[in-house]
Write a protein that holds these residues in place. Structure first.
Motif, PDB file in Angstrom:
ATOM      1  N   VAL A   1       0.839  -1.196   0.000  1.00 56.81           N
ATOM      2  CA  VAL A   1       0.000   0.000   0.000  1.00 56.81           C
ATOM      3  C   VAL A   1       0.875   1.248   0.000  1.00 56.81           C
ATOM      4  O   VAL A   1       1.786   1.389   0.829  1.00 56.81           O
ATOM      5  CB  VAL A   1      -0.930   0.001   1.232  1.00 56.81           C
ATOM      6  CG1 VAL A   1      -1.855   1.207   1.196  1.00 56.81           C
ATOM      7  CG2 VAL A   1      -1.734  -1.294   1.303  1.00 56.81           C
ATOM      8  N   GLU A   2       0.573   2.144  -0.912  1.00 59.72           N
ATOM      9  CA  GLU A   2       1.281   3.428  -0.984  1.00 59.72           C
ATOM     10  C   GLU A   2       0.688   4.376   0.041  1.00 59.72           C
ATOM     11  O   GLU A   2      -0.540   4.513   0.157  1.00 59.72           O
ATOM     12  CB  GLU A   2       1.132   4.026  -2.382  1.00 59.72           C
ATOM     13  CG  GLU A   2       1.988   5.242  -2.633  1.00 59.72           C
ATOM     14  CD  GLU A   2       3.462   4.893  -2.798  1.00 59.72           C
ATOM     15  OE1 GLU A   2       4.253   5.411  -1.983  1.00 59.72           O
ATOM     16  OE2 GLU A   2       3.797   4.128  -3.701  1.00 59.72           O
ATOM     17  N   LEU A   3       1.555   5.047   0.820  1.00 58.51           N
ATOM     18  CA  LEU A   3       1.119   5.993   1.841  1.00 58.51           C
ATOM     19  C   LEU A   3       1.867   7.297   1.628  1.00 58.51           C
ATOM     20  O   LEU A   3       3.096   7.347   1.752  1.00 58.51           O
ATOM     21  CB  LEU A   3       1.394   5.432   3.235  1.00 58.51           C
ATOM     22  CG  LEU A   3       0.932   6.266   4.428  1.00 58.51           C
ATOM     23  CD1 LEU A   3      -0.586   6.456   4.414  1.00 58.51           C
ATOM     24  CD2 LEU A   3       1.358   5.608   5.740  1.00 58.51           C
ATOM     25  N   SER A   4       1.149   8.349   1.311  1.00 57.16           N
ATOM     26  CA  SER A   4       1.772   9.622   0.988  1.00 57.16           C
ATOM     27  C   SER A   4       2.615  10.139   2.149  1.00 57.16           C
ATOM     28  O   SER A   4       2.164  10.178   3.299  1.00 57.16           O
ATOM     29  CB  SER A   4       0.688  10.651   0.632  1.00 57.16           C
ATOM     30  OG  SER A   4       1.272  11.899   0.333  1.00 57.16           O
ATOM     31  N   GLY A   5       3.847  10.508   1.851  1.00 56.82           N
ATOM     32  CA  GLY A   5       4.727  11.076   2.854  1.00 56.82           C
ATOM     33  C   GLY A   5       5.370  10.065   3.782  1.00 56.82           C
ATOM     34  O   GLY A   5       6.034  10.453   4.744  1.00 56.82           O
ATOM     35  N   ALA A   6       5.166   8.771   3.529  1.00 53.59           N
ATOM     36  CA  ALA A   6       5.733   7.736   4.394  1.00 53.59           C
ATOM     37  C   ALA A   6       6.085   6.519   3.547  1.00 53.59           C
ATOM     38  O   ALA A   6       5.758   6.442   2.358  1.00 53.59           O
ATOM     39  CB  ALA A   6       4.740   7.349   5.492  1.00 53.59           C
ATOM     40  N   ALA A   7       6.776   5.565   4.170  1.00 54.98           N
ATOM     41  CA  ALA A   7       7.134   4.341   3.459  1.00 54.98           C
ATOM     42  C   ALA A   7       5.884   3.539   3.130  1.00 54.98           C
ATOM     43  O   ALA A   7       4.927   3.509   3.915  1.00 54.98           O
ATOM     44  CB  ALA A   7       8.071   3.496   4.316  1.00 54.98           C
ATOM     45  N   PRO A   8       5.838   2.879   1.983  1.00 63.33           N
ATOM     46  CA  PRO A   8       4.725   1.968   1.701  1.00 63.33           C
ATOM     47  C   PRO A   8       4.739   0.812   2.704  1.00 63.33           C
ATOM     48  O   PRO A   8       5.798   0.439   3.216  1.00 63.33           O
ATOM     49  CB  PRO A   8       5.004   1.487   0.276  1.00 63.33           C
ATOM     50  CG  PRO A   8       6.468   1.706   0.072  1.00 63.33           C
ATOM     51  CD  PRO A   8       6.835   2.898   0.900  1.00 63.33           C
TER      52      PRO A   8
END
Length: 355
Positions: free
Chosen positions: A157-164
């Motif tokens: 899962v891609e998480l904006s501003g953080a590691a996936p």
């Protein structure tokens, strides 16, 4: 190696499973009752003990009868491998027993993530933080072992501003939609479908790994190694069929048959040695080369089977098994990561080393 009841069932149902004429949900209970799901899983977790190589050989043995069933087994056993490498012990304890018994189907869902790890494509699922976890949106276009009811799927899962991150997603959450089964050329009774995620609310306790970039290299050897078991089993079966026809005029093929047998077992031994030694985490390229070599051997073996069988293999009355193995062999080069993707990654690595 396989339970005789399972071997007989697989041999009898192989064509029906490939063509989608047998209920896909019948496969996992057969595998569970034969005890193959727990191979390579420590006894402290309820498994049968041994190492990942035992699971590779189990998948190979199943693939010798039916690549469809081996594909299901690969999906189930690979998800189990994810749980063995998670730091979320609570999640492992919650899911592992039902996965080992076949009560819950485990779907890997990380094909997209493996391509992401190699820079081939972006992640297909995105997250926005909520008070209790995340809201997930996106699509997983091709996932195997998605039983109509009672599955859990792993997704990067891609998480904006953080590691996936990597999450496990149970099938009963609102916002998760399973498509109809994909219309494949073969392997139709494998519960292969797409998943759509729309405003799905996932709580923190379903987290498999907080940093996908660190976790994926740890599970990639199992993902690929277990997948290679499918190819090994199919190739062995083709070569066994060749051996049955080596008398008389077909004896001219014996030298090539012996060479392919030797190459196959050498690749299988290298694969198992690398898995047991943990070498493929730090040297993924060596595993990529093995995956490519095994796929090429499968193609050569099925063509040699055709030559050894002669025109009989082209008659529907006699050649159903060969026709199925020909379709199965066509899947080997394209299953993620495909041979094209692996060769592209090796080319990028070579270019980087020369720079």
């Amino acid at each position: 190696m396989l339970d005789s009841n399972l071997s007989h069932w697989l041999e009898a149902e192989a064509d029906a499973l490939d063509r989608g004429l047998r209920e896909a949900d019948d496969v996992l209970p057969q595998l569970a009752s034969a005890g193959v799901l727990g191979l390579g899983v420590d006894e402290q977790y309820g498994g049968a003990g041994g190492d990942t190589c035992a699971a590779v050989e189990a998948i190979a043995a199943v693939a010798g009868h039916s690549l469809t069933a081996a594909f299901v087994l690969w999906g189930q056993r690979t998800f189990i491998e994810y749980l063995l490498h998670t730091d979320n012990a609570t999640l492992r304890e919650r899911l592992l027993g039902d996965l080992l018994s076949g009560e819950v189907a485990g779907a890997t869902g990380l094909s997209n993530a493996m391509k992401y790890l190699s820079g081939i494509e972006e992640l297909g699922v995105r997250a926005a933080p909520t008070a209790a976890g995340w809201q997930l949106d996106g699509r997983l276009p091709w996932v195997t072992n998605l039983r109509k009811r009672g599955f859990v799927v792993a997704a990067a899962v891609e998480l904006s501003g953080a590691a996936p991150f990597i999450a496990a997603i149970p099938d009963d959450l609102p916002g998760l939609t399973r498509s109809e089964d994909l219309q494949l050329l073969g392997l139709q009774s494998s519960n292969t479908a797409a998943l759509q995620l729309d405003a799905l609310q996932l709580q923190h306790d379903w987290l498999l790994a907080g940093d996908a970039r660190q976790y994926l290299p740890r599970v990639r050897p199992g993902f690929l190694g277990l997948q290679c078991g499918m190819t090994i089993g199919l190739t062995r079966r083709c070569l066994q069929e060749v051996e049955r026809h080596l008398a008389g005029s077909r004896s001219v093929l014996e030298a090539e048959w012996r060479e392919l047998c030797a190459q196959l077992e050498q690749c299988a031994a290298e694969l198992k040695h690398g898995l047991c030694a943990g070498r493929f985490q730090s040297e993924p390229a060596s595993m990529f080369h093995l995956r490519i070599a095994l796929a090429e051997l499968a193609g050569q073996a099925v063509q040699l089977e055709l030559q050894a069988s002669g025109g009989k293999a082209y008659l529907q009355q006699y050649g159903a098994g060969f026709a199925r193995r020909l379709r199965e062999s066509a899947f080997v080069p394209i299953v993620t990561p495909s041979l094209v993707q692996l060769r592209g990654e090796l080319q990028r690595q070579a270019a980087g080393a020369d720079a």
